[in-house]
Each structure stands twice: as C-alpha cells, then as structure tokens.
Design a protein around this motif. Structure first.
Motif, PDB file in Angstrom:
ATOM      1  N   ASP A  72      12.401  80.221  -5.284  1.00  9.80           N
ATOM      2  CA  ASP A  72      12.862  79.045  -4.545  1.00  9.80           C
ATOM      3  C   ASP A  72      14.306  79.264  -4.100  1.00  9.80           C
ATOM      4  O   ASP A  72      15.067  79.972  -4.762  1.00  9.80           O
ATOM      5  N   PRO A  73      14.697  78.638  -2.982  1.00 11.33           N
ATOM      6  CA  PRO A  73      16.099  78.760  -2.562  1.00 11.33           C
ATOM      7  C   PRO A  73      17.033  78.197  -3.639  1.00 11.33           C
ATOM      8  O   PRO A  73      16.684  77.252  -4.344  1.00 11.33           O
ATOM      9  N   LEU A  74      18.188  78.811  -3.742  1.00 16.89           N
ATOM     10  CA  LEU A  74      19.168  78.338  -4.717  1.00 16.89           C
ATOM     11  C   LEU A  74      19.747  77.002  -4.273  1.00 16.89           C
ATOM     12  O   LEU A  74      19.897  76.757  -3.074  1.00 16.89           O
ATOM     13  N   PRO A  75      20.111  76.152  -5.231  1.00 17.05           N
ATOM     14  CA  PRO A  75      20.755  74.880  -4.871  1.00 17.05           C
ATOM     15  C   PRO A  75      22.082  75.138  -4.154  1.00 17.05           C
ATOM     16  O   PRO A  75      22.750  76.152  -4.398  1.00 17.05           O
ATOM     17  N   ASP A  76      22.458  74.223  -3.293  1.00 18.04           N
ATOM     18  CA  ASP A  76      23.700  74.352  -2.528  1.00 18.04           C
ATOM     19  C   ASP A  76      24.920  74.541  -3.425  1.00 18.04           C
ATOM     20  O   ASP A  76      25.836  75.276  -3.082  1.00 18.04           O
ATOM     21  N   TRP A  77      24.926  73.869  -4.582  1.00 20.02           N
ATOM     22  CA  TRP A  77      26.103  73.967  -5.445  1.00 20.02           C
ATOM     23  C   TRP A  77      26.284  75.384  -5.971  1.00 20.02           C
ATOM     24  O   TRP A  77      27.415  75.824  -6.193  1.00 20.02           O
ATOM     25  N   VAL A  78      25.192  76.126  -6.162  1.00 20.02           N
ATOM     26  CA  VAL A  78      25.296  77.515  -6.630  1.00 20.02           C
ATOM     27  C   VAL A  78      25.962  78.356  -5.550  1.00 20.02           C
ATOM     28  O   VAL A  78      26.864  79.149  -5.828  1.00 20.02           O
ATOM     29  N   LEU A  79      25.530  78.178  -4.312  1.00 19.40           N
ATOM     30  CA  LEU A  79      26.119  78.936  -3.205  1.00 19.40           C
ATOM     31  C   LEU A  79      27.590  78.572  -3.007  1.00 19.40           C
ATOM     32  O   LEU A  79      28.422  79.446  -2.746  1.00 19.40           O
ATOM     33  N   ALA A  80      27.920  77.290  -3.178  1.00 17.29           N
ATOM     34  CA  ALA A  80      29.308  76.848  -3.047  1.00 17.29           C
ATOM     35  C   ALA A  80      30.171  77.470  -4.140  1.00 17.29           C
ATOM     36  O   ALA A  80      31.294  77.916  -3.877  1.00 17.29           O
ATOM     37  N   ARG A  81      29.661  77.514  -5.372  1.00 18.61           N
ATOM     38  CA  ARG A  81      30.430  78.120  -6.475  1.00 18.61           C
ATOM     39  C   ARG A  81      30.606  79.611  -6.247  1.00 18.61           C
ATOM     40  O   ARG A  81      31.651  80.186  -6.537  1.00 18.61           O
ATOM     41  N   ARG A  82      29.582  80.265  -5.706  1.00 16.82           N
ATOM     42  CA  ARG A  82      29.675  81.691  -5.409  1.00 16.82           C
ATOM     43  C   ARG A  82      30.793  81.940  -4.395  1.00 16.82           C
ATOM     44  O   ARG A  82      31.568  82.887  -4.541  1.00 16.82           O
ATOM     45  N   ARG A  83      30.892  81.062  -3.390  1.00 12.51           N
ATOM     46  CA  ARG A  83      31.962  81.199  -2.390  1.00 12.51           C
ATOM     47  C   ARG A  83      33.332  80.950  -3.024  1.00 12.51           C
ATOM     48  O   ARG A  83      34.310  81.628  -2.697  1.00 12.51           O
TER      49      ARG A  83
END
Length: 77
Positions: free
Chosen positions: A4-15
């Motif tokens: 499943d696609p990762l939650p937006d918060w995971v991508l934001a934390r990665r950035r």
C-alpha cells in the motif's frame, strides 16, 4: 516494503530528515560527492536521501551522521 502507498506523514518526515542532512552537509561545506565518498554511497543516493525520494537504510543514516560529525538523533528528531 508495504504494497500500500505510504501515509503522507511518512513521506513528509522523510523529506524533513533529508533537509536536516542537507543542512548539516552544507554547514560543513561538503559536497554530495564528498559525503558519498566518506560513506561509501554514490552521489545519486545521497541526493535521493536529501530529496526524501529514497527510503534509506538505518545503516546509511548511521554512516551519514558519522561522516558529518553529528549525532544520528539530530538528523531524525
């Protein structure tokens, strides 16, 4: 890797982590290429980590923190 696609918060934390790595690197006047040489990672991988486009390994984060002379916690807080 989850299917499943990762939650937006995971991508934001990665950035955010990538931004901290870039800031620490530029504060020390180190190029992506030099950081790559110090960590054994190529410049493209360093760039992808800084952009938040790459889900990096903990080992890579440890190498980056050591090469930059900063505690890992400063990069992932």
């Amino acid at each position: 890797m989850p299917s499943d696609p990762l939650p937006d918060w995971v991508l934001a934390r990665r950035r955010q982590i990538g931004d901290r790595i870039r800031a620490a690197r530029t504060d020390r006047k180190i190029s992506q290429e030099t950081l790559g040489e110090r960590t054994g990672l190529d410049r493209k991988t360093i760039n992808r980590i800084e952009q938040g486009a790459h889900s990096t390994l903990l080992d890579h984060l440890l190498l980056i923190a050591d090469a930059l002379g900063v505690p890992l916690a400063d990069l992932v807080r």
